[in-house]
Design a protein around this motif. Structure first.
Motif, PDB file in Angstrom:
ATOM      1  N   GLY A  75       0.694  -1.128   0.013  1.00 39.83           N
ATOM      2  CA  GLY A  75       0.000  -0.045  -0.186  1.00 39.83           C
ATOM      3  C   GLY A  75       0.679   1.282  -0.031  1.00 39.83           C
ATOM      4  O   GLY A  75       0.252   2.266  -0.035  1.00 39.83           O
ATOM      5  N   GLY A  76       2.134   1.231  -0.127  1.00 35.90           N
ATOM      6  CA  GLY A  76       2.907   2.444   0.095  1.00 35.90           C
ATOM      7  C   GLY A  76       2.990   3.072   1.461  1.00 35.90           C
ATOM      8  O   GLY A  76       2.724   2.269   2.398  1.00 35.90           O
ATOM      9  N   ILE A  77       3.484   4.329   1.385  1.00 35.63           N
ATOM     10  CA  ILE A  77       3.621   5.041   2.834  1.00 35.63           C
ATOM     11  C   ILE A  77       2.880   6.294   2.914  1.00 35.63           C
ATOM     12  O   ILE A  77       2.973   6.904   2.060  1.00 35.63           O
ATOM     13  N   GLU A  78       2.243   6.467   4.307  1.00 31.38           N
ATOM     14  CA  GLU A  78       1.242   7.869   4.387  1.00 31.38           C
ATOM     15  C   GLU A  78       2.566   8.900   4.292  1.00 31.38           C
ATOM     16  O   GLU A  78       3.405   8.565   4.679  1.00 31.38           O
ATOM     17  N   GLU A  79       2.136  10.171   3.769  1.00 27.53           N
ATOM     18  CA  GLU A  79       3.090  11.017   3.724  1.00 27.53           C
ATOM     19  C   GLU A  79       4.045  11.314   4.729  1.00 27.53           C
ATOM     20  O   GLU A  79       5.300  11.605   4.814  1.00 27.53           O
TER      21      GLU A  79
END
Length: 394
Positions: A75-79
């Protein structure tokens, strides 16, 4: 004759494509690239819990690195978590480090950077050498042409005037505090890495996204240096690194879509030069800036393979295979069509497609190896083996 052509020839009437059909015989894993981005709340579950009776004074990660890398891959990474998590993905922080150790690493790396920078910054004799003058000019030209539409890299007239005056006098736009820092980072990298490779045109494209996340010189420098360890082969002057990437890309297309590969051969485009820019700077110019950050952090996980970027390229070609086969007849047409895809590719679709391409190619390769083994034929070596993370096969 390639491995895949050899396999098809050997099987003859057996129907090699039926034997390795991924549509009817493969029990492929379901894609995991559909999860939410890694949040601070979830990130801290990877560390030792802290209670009133037993406070977590070391703040050491207890989850294994595969679990963390899977979460980022999915899911990737929150900013707001990106600056911290990237330090783990880029091996600045060891996965098992304590908070005290991480603080020490930050200080040590910052001190080392300023020492490295001061060595060239305060060396007037060095600044008069042909190499330094040439590299200064090259770095300045590259940086002043990198991502100038972004506010972070927009011209600040306080740094030598506005764009119009600078272009009129020097042929280049104006500068800013961020751009000046990028110039210094790249010159420091050139001096630091000079015995190996040093600065090569195009590296500024790889620096800008990292700088945008950290916006300080020492951290950006070490994150960029870590990234360049895996990207260095792309910039070798004999082009051997990129030749290897394109050769592997051609093999993947041949395995995943023999019909497309055959057409590219007929078009004299099977050297895969159409993918050169994609792979050289990891799709930096194909996606929007924010999507580049999301893509790179997924690629840095090495969750399925450390060459997942090739499968991203493969997935995009697969999506456009019918158009390429039906309408393109020359290497120039293929190159133009592929380059014109810039800013039209949906990142999540590309990543999900890349994951499924990986599973399909792995299935086909393993199926062929099993049949070759049963016939006492020599096996071919593949980097797409069962020696991947256990979760990837789940």
């Amino acid at each position: 004759m390639s491995v895949w052509e050899e396999w098809i020839t050997e099987n003859g009437d057996l129907g090699a494509f039926e034997v390795v059909s991924t549509s009817t015989t493969a029990n492929l894993p379901r894609p995991i690239r559909m999860q939410p981005a890694l949040s601070a709340e979830r990130w801290f579950t990877f560390f030792e819990p802290s209670t009133a009776d037993q406070p977590n004074t070391e703040f050491r990660m207890t989850a294994d690195s595969d679990t963390v890398r899977r979460a980022v891959f999915a899911g990737g990474i929150e900013e707001d978590m990106r600056p911290l998590v990237w330090k783990y993905l880029l091996s600045i922080y060891p996965w098992s480090s304590t908070e005290r150790e991480r603080q020490a690493i930050d200080k040590e790396k910052a001190d080392e950077y300023w020492i490295l920078k001061s060595k060239w910054l305060n060396d007037q004799e060095l600044k008069e050498t042909p190499d330094f003058i040439e590299q200064t000019s090259r770095i300045e030209k590259d940086v002043l042409r990198t991502d100038r539409t972004l506010p972070l890299f927009a011209t600040d007239s306080g740094f030598g005037g506005g764009d119009e005056a600078n272009i009129s006098e020097h042929g280049l736009p104006g500068s800013s505090a961020s751009l000046e820092k990028m110039k210094d980072i790249l010159m420091t990298f050139h001096r630091y890495d000079q015995g190996v490779l040093g600065y090569v045109q195009g590296m500024s494209d790889l620096l800008a996204p990292i700088y945008s996340v950290y916006q300080d010189e020492p951290t950006t420098f070490w994150a960029f240096t870590a990234f360049m360890k895996r990207m260095r082969s792309h910039f070798l002057r004999d082009q051997s690194g990129m030749q290897d990437e394109l050769s592997t890309m051609a093999q993947l297309v041949e395995i995943a879509n023999p019909r497309l590969h055959k057409h590219l051969v007929q078009c004299d485009a099977d050297n895969m030069f159409c993918c050169y820019r994609w792979l050289l700077i990891w799709f930096k110019r194909e996606f929007g800036f924010e999507d580049v950050l999301r893509l790179w952090e997924v690629l840095w996980t090495d969750y399925l393979t450390d060459r997942f970027v090739l499968f991203v390229a493969l997935a995009i070609l697969q999506r456009h295979a019918d158009v390429i086969i039906d309408h393109l007849r020359s290497p120039e047409e293929v190159l133009k069509y592929v380059q014109d895809l810039s800013d039209t590719i949906d990142l999540n679709d590309a990543l999900k497609g890349a994951e499924m391409c990986f599973y399909k190619v792995r299935f086909r390769v393993n199926a062929v190896e099993q049949i070759r083994k049963s016939r006492n034929l020599p096996l071919f070596v593949s980097s797409i083996s069962d020696d991947e993370p256990a979760a990837a096969a789940a």
